[in-house]
Design an enzyme around this catalytic site. Structure first.
Site, PDB file in Angstrom:
ATOM      1  N   PRO A 126      32.915  46.667  41.611  1.00  0.00           N
ATOM      2  CG  PRO A 126      31.367  48.404  41.854  1.00  0.00           C
ATOM      3  CD  PRO A 126      32.550  47.989  41.035  1.00  0.00           C
ATOM      4  CD1 TRP A 154      36.040  46.125  46.382  1.00  0.00           C
ATOM      5  CD2 TRP A 154      36.039  47.384  48.227  1.00  0.00           C
ATOM      6  NE1 TRP A 154      34.809  45.984  46.972  1.00  0.00           N
ATOM      7  CE2 TRP A 154      34.783  46.749  48.119  1.00  0.00           C
ATOM      8  CE3 TRP A 154      36.262  48.240  49.314  1.00  0.00           C
ATOM      9  CZ2 TRP A 154      33.761  46.926  49.048  1.00  0.00           C
ATOM     10  CZ3 TRP A 154      35.245  48.424  50.231  1.00  0.00           C
ATOM     11  CH2 TRP A 154      34.025  47.765  50.100  1.00  0.00           C
ATOM     12  CD  GLU A 361      48.835  42.585  45.995  1.00  0.00           C
ATOM     13  OE1 GLU A 361      49.675  41.773  45.558  1.00  0.00           O
ATOM     14  OE2 GLU A 361      49.135  43.642  46.574  1.00  0.00           O
ATOM     15  CB  SER A 364      42.774  32.294  51.646  1.00  0.00           C
ATOM     16  OG  SER A 364      43.587  33.145  52.426  1.00  0.00           O
TER      17      SER A 364
END
Length: 379
Positions: A126, A154, A361, A364
């Site tokens: 988190p 996530w 991953e 940007s």
């Protein structure tokens, strides 16, 4: 600069993957946001999961980045669900393949490659997403092993995975130098979780570790060396996220070219409108530029280039390809008009699916930081 061309072997591989996915995987897709085990088993039986690791025999070898990128790009053009399932198996199990004990590798990798076991990569928390070194899941010594306490968030394939590559804090206050990687079975006592509903249906969830015990054989790599395990995994998979983006953008572009040829406006095909034709030309150029960046990054990885050069190229490929895919899919929706917004339309699905690629991953913004850091040399 020599023009990059795929070898005949790579072209045959792409053709096989495309035909196999269209015939065998598309009928198994269900897009319900949970792990699709029948799909994974089919991918294992067909050899697609083994191919994600670069292998062709019973045991996969160290992953070949270009083959992984080609596979993800190809599957994305046919079935985004199959592509995602394959990528998550690779991401979740690669830390075990590269850094696990021989026993851990024997126990899990054949099952992952066959599609019997579902793998997951458990890094984010988190309060530790982009700043992964700030993770707080505790791994405290417990006899010969460790006791894990805390939360992950996530996490793709959670809470349904059979094996998790988990990154935990073993040395407080040491940031990235105090993280250790562990292989944690999904059936471990004290491990629980819940699925999360997302904009686009995706198997993702939250995990809670309530004193989960693991033995010394669960350590992946060295104690306090887990951050390097995570980064080696991401260095391989970041260019392939670009491959996924290219595949999605190509699928949107192909659908739009077909639409522009057949849609009649003002007494002729939509493609005769110069604004439309030029927009398609620009999008096709973006897709091709992204594809070449991805292939170059993957080739640099496979060639064993300097790690800093690999990292810069991977970040560039992931950044450009995912940003371009977002623009291309949005442009294709615009050229289709209202029909592309209807639930179930290919463009409607791609429009929702493409958004996450610019975040996971390494967002940007993080990729830009990596690129600038490697170019300028300031740490």
């Amino acid at each position: 600069m020599v023009e990059f061309r795929l070898s005949a072997e790579h072209q045959r591989f792409v053709g096989w993957a495309r035909a196999t996915a269209a015939e065998r995987l598309v009928p198994l897709a269900r897009h319900d946001g949970r792990v699709n085990r029948p799909l994974l088993r089919a991918m294992g039986d067909l050899g697609l999961l083994r191919a994600a690791f670069g292998g062709t025999g019973d045991q996969p070898r160290d992953a070949a980045a270009l083959q992984l990128c080609l596979l993800r790009e190809t599957l994305a053009q046919v079935s985004a669900e199959a592509e995602t399932a394959l990528a998550l198996q690779g991401l979740g199990s690669y830390p075990i393949l590269q850094s696990g004990t021989p026993g851990c590798v024997r126990e899990w990798i054949p099952r992952v490659v066959s599609g019997e076991a579902v793998a997951a990569f458990a890094l984010s928390e988190p309060g530790a997403g982009s700043d992964a070194a700030a993770l707080t899941l505790r791994a405290e010594p417990d006899g010969a092993g460790w006791r894990l306490t805390g939360e992950k968030m996530w996490i793709s394939n959670a809470p349904d995975a059979d094996i998790y590559s988990v990154f935990a804090r073993t040395t407080p206050g040491a940031k990235s130098k105090g993280v250790t990687a562990f292989a944690v079975p999904g059936t471990a006592d004290g491990l629980s979780g819940e699925p999360l509903d997302m904009l686009s249906p995706h198997p993702i969830g939250r995990l809670v570790f309530d004193g989960v015990q693991v033995g010394p054989e669960a350590v992946l790599g060295e104690v306090d060396g887990g951050f390097a395990v995570a980064m080696r995994t991401l260095d391989l998979f970041r260019p392939s996220v670009g491959g996924f983006a290219v595949g999605m953008a190509q699928a949107a572009l192909d659908a739009t070219v077909a639409h522009a040829r057949t849609r009649q406006v003002h007494g002729g095909p939509l493609a005769r409108q110069q604004a439309v034709a030029h927009r398609i030309a620009d999008m096709a150029t973006q897709v091709e530029a992204a594809r070449l960046l991805v292939y170059a990054a993957a080739a640099a990885y496979d060639a064993g280039d300097d790690p800093r050069e690999q990292r810069r190229r991977s970040a560039m490929a992931k950044l450009f390809a995912t940003e371009a895919a977002q623009q291309v899919v949005d442009g294709c929706v615009q050229l289709h008009g209202a029909v592309a917004l209807r639930s179930g339309h290919l463009l409607e699905q791609l429009y929702r699916d493409v958004r996450s690629l610019r975040i996971y991953e390494g967002a940007s913004e993080i990729q830009r930081t990596i690129i600038a850091r490697e170019l300028i040399g300031i740490r």
